[in-house]
Each structure stands twice: as structure tokens, then as C-alpha cells.
Design an enzyme around this catalytic site. Structure first.
Site, mmCIF file in Angstrom:
data_model
loop_
_atom_site.group_PDB
_atom_site.id
_atom_site.type_symbol
_atom_site.label_atom_id
_atom_site.label_comp_id
_atom_site.label_asym_id
_atom_site.label_seq_id
_atom_site.Cartn_x
_atom_site.Cartn_y
_atom_site.Cartn_z
ATOM 1 N N VAL A 86 0.906 -1.150 0.000
ATOM 2 C CA VAL A 86 0.000 0.000 0.000
ATOM 3 C C VAL A 86 0.939 1.192 0.000
ATOM 4 C CG1 VAL A 86 -1.869 1.235 1.136
ATOM 5 C CG2 VAL A 86 -1.717 -1.257 1.341
ATOM 6 N N GLU A 87 1.020 1.864 -1.115
ATOM 7 C CA GLU A 87 1.995 2.940 -1.290
ATOM 8 C C GLU A 87 1.306 4.289 -1.191
ATOM 9 O OE1 GLU A 87 5.299 1.545 -4.301
ATOM 10 O OE2 GLU A 87 3.360 0.778 -4.947
ATOM 11 N N GLY A 88 1.797 5.122 -0.287
ATOM 12 C CA GLY A 88 1.218 6.432 -0.091
ATOM 13 C C GLY A 88 0.347 6.494 1.144
ATOM 14 N N ASN A 95 -5.325 7.165 1.427
ATOM 15 C CA ASN A 95 -5.278 6.235 0.304
ATOM 16 C C ASN A 95 -6.500 5.316 0.393
ATOM 17 O OD1 ASN A 95 -4.680 3.872 -1.303
ATOM 18 N ND2 ASN A 95 -2.523 4.455 -1.282
#
Length: 508
Positions: A86-88, A95
Site C-alpha cells: 500500500v503505497e502512499g 489512500n
């Protein structure tokens, strides 16, 4: 008599066409076929369903739901061969994937301490670790230049007409004007750019990656999903709101047809006919194509009539990157673990040569599994060679990094190499925004052609290449179709240098 036969035949033909496209007037609304049961396809279906478009059929080429979110059992544990993070996170906005992972499904996840990599950069030829202070200074300079590049983009025209490559920006600020040349600089440059975008700075757009919209909007923290249910569980969870599931919560619905390889999409003003490799045909009023950009760039699906030139040009203007996660299992652990030891690098004089490594000791204790990541040309090279050859290369690199350790021979190493580039149903890992294209080409990329609509992470202007980008792209593309069905609003591609639109964009 001849005239009567002709009239009857004509009436029969009209009746056949009317029946073929009768769903336009049906109580359940228009029929929509979705090609692909990955994140964007399932997300688009949910949005259509909630808007009242209930006659849906999903055709999936593989034997599973999930697309490029795919768990694989390796050495007794399920690992993610596709999307993993899970990026950000940690920013002002949330997100949209995070609540699904952390609250709804409560998937096991771990903070990724990428900053600690500076203390774990290994020399080639058995030289041990580089001095951390030296590496940190080189990293600080690289980040300083990256920040200068981000500030430069603020002065560029919003249309993208002034865009340059990341490498051109580095040269502009006199940072490695000929590109990084020392092993450390190459490794750090690879870590900052290639590891993120799956392509090198010389081809990656500056304006559309610096700052990376995901980090600017959602934050710079990243969490690694390591759950035996698989990261793909979120797709099943999203789909469960309108599709049936089995006892394990996995999608199992008669409206999802697996192993249906779409080979042709015929379309006209009345509707579409989708033909699959097994000889089946499916008629509908609209089709939403959620295949990867890589597939669109091949001849797997033939469009009848051929897509217009502007659409084809947009498809080929973007890059499909290749990001390969090589999973390696050893009889015993011989690498250091503990705080600050999650990620380490091999500073080879050959850029990108087994550069990034990750230990799974925290996520999968006792599994004795390492993850090596390669991209771009190295990915393609490794996909073409045998796994035995890759194991031999890996063993040699590990002996370089840990000369005093008992590194096992290739015959004692278990390996799994995903081959996304070679797979005709994917042809790569995720899209990258190259220099030379702008939001105008993105508008064209997601724009429908007649009754053929398009979605996928590659159609997300701000978040291409990310899981949240795929999710939001499904929603956006479905809304484009919904606006046409219920409001008769046609999607309009903004002008390439439309000043009014650009001023609005700047104001936002």
C-alpha cells in the site's frame, strides 16, 4: 414469390438485430461486458452496478480473479508475485486502499523502512559494506536534486509541453551530467527511480513523476502486505458487494467466466460482439476493456473496425514497465537480520544487476526467504534465461556480498521467477509515464471509441502503476460510461494546449 422471400428475409434480419441488442430497452438496463477480472474490472463493475447497470458479464482470460494482484505458494508461504505494497500513507488524504487492507480485511502488513538502506549497501568483489556516512551523503545529494526537479515542474506548463526526462533534469542541475557512473551512485539512482517506476531516468517523465502524485496526495509511507489470504483479497472484497462468493469469501459468480481469452471485439453504433478463443461469442451494448497496457500494445485482441489512429497512437505512446520479484529460499539464513536490516543493496558496476534485496525474516519468520528485485532490461534477460542460470548468478552475487558466510550452491536454492513480460495476458508489470506524453495523451488513452470503453491502472492520470490507481481508474471509467448511458454525455478529450483548462488545473 421472390419478392416475398426477400421481404421475409429482411424482416428476419431486422428481428435478429433487434433481439441481439434488445437489452437497451430491457428492464435491467443495458448489457455491459467487462474484459478482465483484475482490480479495475471489478471496481468498474461495482460502480456500474451501484448506478443501476445490472446486466454485467465479466470475461477473464486466466483461471483466477485478481489480475496483477496474485499470491503464489513458495516454500510453504504465500508470497505476492505482483502488487505488494500500500503505497502512499501518512499524508493529508487517505489512500482508498488502506481502509480495505487495515480495517475491513485486517490483512497483515508491515511498515517498510526504506531509509535504512543507506547502511546496507554492499561492494562488489567481496569488499563488504560501504561506509554509511559516505552513502548517506550521496543519497542526500540525490534527494536534493530530486527536490530541485520537483520545484522545476511547478514552473512548467500544465499541459506537459515543457516536460523533460528525469535524467535531463539531473544534467540540468549538474548532478551526474553523464548519468551515474560509480557503483554507489548507480545503485542509489536505481533505488530512487527504477525501483519505483520500473524504468530508468532517461525515459521517465520529470513533470509527471516529480513529485510523485501518490506521495504528494497520500504521503510517503509504504506498508508491505504479507497475509496468507493474499493482497488480492481486497478485489474479492470489493466484488462481493455485487457478485456471489464462496465460503472463503472468494468471488464465484456465474457472471464471471474464467479462461475466456478475448480475441476480437467488433463494435458499431448498435452494440458490440466479443469473441473468445474457444469460439464463443457474447453480445452486449457496451464493453469495458480492462486489460493491461501491455496487452493493448499486442495483437491479442483484434478490434473490428480497427481502432482510430489517435487511439492507437496514445496506446503506443506509453511504456509498459517490467518489475520482477525473484523469490529465493535457502536451507539456512546467512544474512543479517534485525532493526534496519530489512532492505539491502548490491552496488554493482553493472546498473540494476540484482541491485535490490529484501529479507522476509520479519514478515515470515524462519522461512529463510530473500527477495531480489530487477527491472526493465534485466527483467527481460532473466525471463529469457533458465532458472538454473539465475540461481547461479544469485549465488555468485550473494558470495560477493557475504564473503565470510556459508552461502549454499545453486542446487540448494529454491527459486520462483514470475514472468510478467512473457505472459501474453499481461506483457509487463505496470505502466510508466515516459517523457514526451502529457495529460492530453492520457485523455486519449482512457477515451472510449464508440461503444468500447477502456480502464486499467494505465488510464489513471495521477496514479498509474499503483493499486489505488487501478481501483480509482475502474470507478472513473465506469462513470464515463454511466454519464453516457443516463445523461447522454459524451467524453471529451481536452485540447492539447487548452489554456483555459490549464489555468483551471493550475488553480487547483
Amino acid at each position: 414469390m421472390k419478392t416475398s422471400v426477400v421481404v421475409v428475409a429482411a424482416l428476419a434480419a431486422v428481428l435478429f438485430l433487434a433481439q441481439s441488442y434488445a437489452s437497451l430497452a430491457g428492464a435491467s438496463g443495458p448489457r455491459v461486458i467487462i474484459v478482465g477480472a483484475g482490480m479495475s474490472g471489478i471496481s468498474a463493475g461495482k460502480t456500474l452496478w451501484e448506478a443501476g447497470v445490472r446486466d454485467l458479464l465479466i470475461l477473464e482470460a486466466t483461471g483466477r480473479v485478481g489480475g496483477r494482484m496474485h499470491k503464489h505458494n513458495f516454500g510453504g508461504i504465500n508470497v505476492e508475485i505482483g502488487a505488494n505494497w500500500v503505497e502512499g500513507l501518512g499524508g493529508d488524504q487517505l489512500n482508498p486502499i488502506w481502509p480495505l487492507v487495515n480495517s475491513t480485511l485486517k490483512l497483515r502488513n508491515f511498515y517498510s523502512d526504506f531509509d535504512s538502506v543507506v547502511g546496507n549497501v554492499y561492494k562488489e568483489n567481496g569488499g563488504g559494506l560501504y561506509d554509511e556516512e559516505y552513502v548517506q551523503k550521496r543519497m542526500d545529494r540525490a534527494y536534493e536534486v530530486e527536490e530541485l526537479g520537483a520545484n522545476l515542474t511547478k514552473k512548467m506548463h500544465p499541459s506537459g509541453r515543457d516536460d523533460i526526462s528525469v535524467l535531463a533534469m539531473q544534467r540540468l542541475f549538474n548532478h551526474q551530467p553523464n548519468g551515474p557512473t560509480t557503483p554507489v551512485d548507480m545503485a542509489l539512482d536505481y533505488f530512487i527511480y527504477d525501483y519505483e517506476f520500473a524504468e530508468p531516468p532517461r525515459v521517465t517523465s520529470l513533470q509527471n513523476t516529480q513529485p510523485t502524485p501518490t506521495n504528494a496526495d497520500f504521503g510517503e509511507d509504504n506498508y508491505f502486505v504479507a497475509d496468507q489470504r493474499g493482497y488480492e483479497s481486497i478485489i474479492h472484497s470489493i466484488g462481493s458487494s455485487y457478485l456471489s462468493t464462496d465460503g472463503n469469501g472468494k468471488l464465484k459468480d456465474r457472471r464471471i467466466l474464467l479462461n475466456k481469452v478475448v480475441r476480437q471485439i467488433a463494435y458499431n453504433k448498435q452494440g458490440v460482439v466479443v469473441k473468445t478463443e474457444d469460439g464463443s461469442s457474447y453480445r452486449a451494448d457496451y464493453v469495458v476493456v480492462s486489460t493491461s497496457l501491455g496487452v493493448l500494445q499486442t495483437d491479442l485482441i483484434q478490434f473490428k473496425p480497427q481502432l482510430p489512429f489517435w487511439k492507437i497512437a496514445a496506446i503506443y505512446s506509453f511504456d509498459m514497465g517490467v518489475y520482477t520479484k525473484i523469490f529465493l529460499k535457502f536451507p539456512e539464513r546467512f544474512w543479517p537480520v534485525g532493526e534496519g536490516k530489512q532492505f539491502f543493496m548490491y552496488a554493482s558496476s553493472r546498473r540494476g544487476y540484482y541491485a535490490l534485496w529484501q529479507s522476509f525474516e520479519r514478515e515470515y519468520p524462519g522461512a529463510n526467504v530473500l527477495l531480489a528485485t530487477v527491472t526493465d532490461d534485466e527483467s527481460r534477460r532473466i525471463e529469457r534465461q533458465s532458472d538454473d542460470q539465475t540461481k547461479a548468478e544469485v549465488a555468485e552475487v550473494l558470495r560477493d556480498m557475504f564473503p565470510g558466510a556459508d552461502v549454499p550452491g545453486p542446487d540448494q536454492i529454491d527459486i520462483y521467477v514470475p514472468r510478467w513480460w512473457s505472459d501474453r495476458f499481461f506483457k509487463g508489470s505496470y505502466s510508466n509515464w515516459p517523457v514526451g506524453v502529457s495529460r492530453y495523451e492520457y485523455d486519449q488513452l482512457r477515451a472510449p471509441v464508440g461503444r468500447v470503453y477502456f480502464t486499467g491502472e494505465h488510464t489513471s492520470e495521477r496514479y498509474n502503476g499503483y493499486v489505488h490507481g487501478a481501483y480509482l481508474a475502474g470507478i472513473d471509467s465506469a462513470n464515463i460510461l454511466i454519464n453516457y448511458i443516463f445523461k447522454n454525455e459524451e467524453y471529451k478529450v481536452r485540447g492539447k494546449y487548452d489554456v483555459e483548462d490549464d489555468l483551471i488545473a493550475q488553480a487547483r
